[in-house]
Design an enzyme around this catalytic site. Structure first.
Site, PDB file in Angstrom:
ATOM      1  N   THR A 106       0.826  -1.219   0.000  1.00  0.00           N
ATOM      2  CA  THR A 106       0.000   0.000   0.000  1.00  0.00           C
ATOM      3  C   THR A 106       0.859   1.269   0.000  1.00  0.00           C
ATOM      4  OG1 THR A 106       0.000   0.124   2.405  1.00  0.00           O
ATOM      5  CG2 THR A 106      -1.735  -1.197   1.402  1.00  0.00           C
ATOM      6  N   ASP A 198      17.153   1.291  -1.725  1.00  0.00           N
ATOM      7  CA  ASP A 198      16.546   1.339  -0.389  1.00  0.00           C
ATOM      8  C   ASP A 198      17.591   1.865   0.590  1.00  0.00           C
ATOM      9  OD1 ASP A 198      14.133  -0.516   1.302  1.00  0.00           O
ATOM     10  OD2 ASP A 198      15.823   0.451   2.327  1.00  0.00           O
TER      11      ASP A 198
END
Ligand code: PRP
Ligand code: URA
Length: 207
Positions: A106, A198
């Site tokens: 999400t 990341d």
């Protein structure tokens, strides 16, 4: 207001940071160094008070910043990588921690830790996170700080996407944003491009 550092030295350091061959040690050092420059810039409107000092030559009046008026709050994990650098500039500032991670599907931030210094409502907070992508994490963290009474917040990040900047400006227009580099955009899984991957994984050598 957003301020993008536009300096050859920052561009140089960011280019090394982006390189997938850069080692964990060097990556950590660069995050910390760039954070130091961001903090320097974010302090350009700091209030000072006068103090009489005596140099070996004569008496003069110096200007002092009250470091006790500041707190650094990294968003865990990756924000922790910026703490060393900002503490070099302001070693007596207090430190809080906000633990958030993005749900990979999400992209919504999930809170797992929250601890701030006492009297936080009377301090100016520099919120630290190397990556401003969708802006969900930064906006959530700023809301938490405001709910605890913090009135002055600056957000310091190393790489930002325009989407994240727009989100902070829409929801928290009073928060000034200090950015080392504005990147081209966000890909379909919410990563900044060209970016650096990341940040948390590269700082800690996970993955
Ligand atoms: C990264 C980064 C920010 C967030 C940015 O954290 O450090 O906190 O993503 O994305 P957003 O602007 O879309 O919210 P991540 O969730 O990877 O957690 P980590 O620091 O623990 O690796
Ligand atoms: N978080 C990261 O660490 N990198 C990105 O590109 C986006 C969010």
């Amino acid at each position: 207001m957003e301020k993008i550092l536009n300096h050859p030295l920052i561009k140089h350091k960011i280019s090394i940071l982006r390189d997938e061959k850069t080692t964990t040690k060097e990556f950590r050092e660069l995050i910390s160094e760039i954070a130091m420059f961001l903090c320097y810039e974010a302090l350009s409107d700091a209030k000072t008070y006068d103090k009489k000092i005596k140099t070996p030559i004569m008496e003069t009046t110096g200007q002092i910043i009250n470091e006790d008026n500041y707190a650094f709050v990294p968003i865990l994990r990756a924000g922790m990588g910026m703490v060393d650098g900002v503490l070099k500039v302001m070693p007596n500032a207090k430190i809080g921690h906000i633990g958030l991670y993005r749900n990979e599907e999400t992209l919504e931030p999930v809170k797992y830790y929250y601890k701030l210094p006492k009297n936080i409502e009377s301090k100016e907070v520099f919120l630290l996170d190397p990556m401003l992508a969708t802006g969900g994490s930064a906006v959530n963290a700023i809301t938490m700080l405001k709910n605890d009474g913090v009135k002055k917040i600056k957000f310091l990040c190393i790489i930002a996407a325009q989407e994240g900047i727009n989100k902070i400006k829409e929801i928290h227009p009073d928060v000034d944003i200090y950015i080392a580099n504005l990147d081209e955009g966000l890909n379909n899984i919410g990563y900044i491009y060209p970016g650096l991957g990341d940040a948390g994984d590269r700082i800690y050598g996970t993955k």
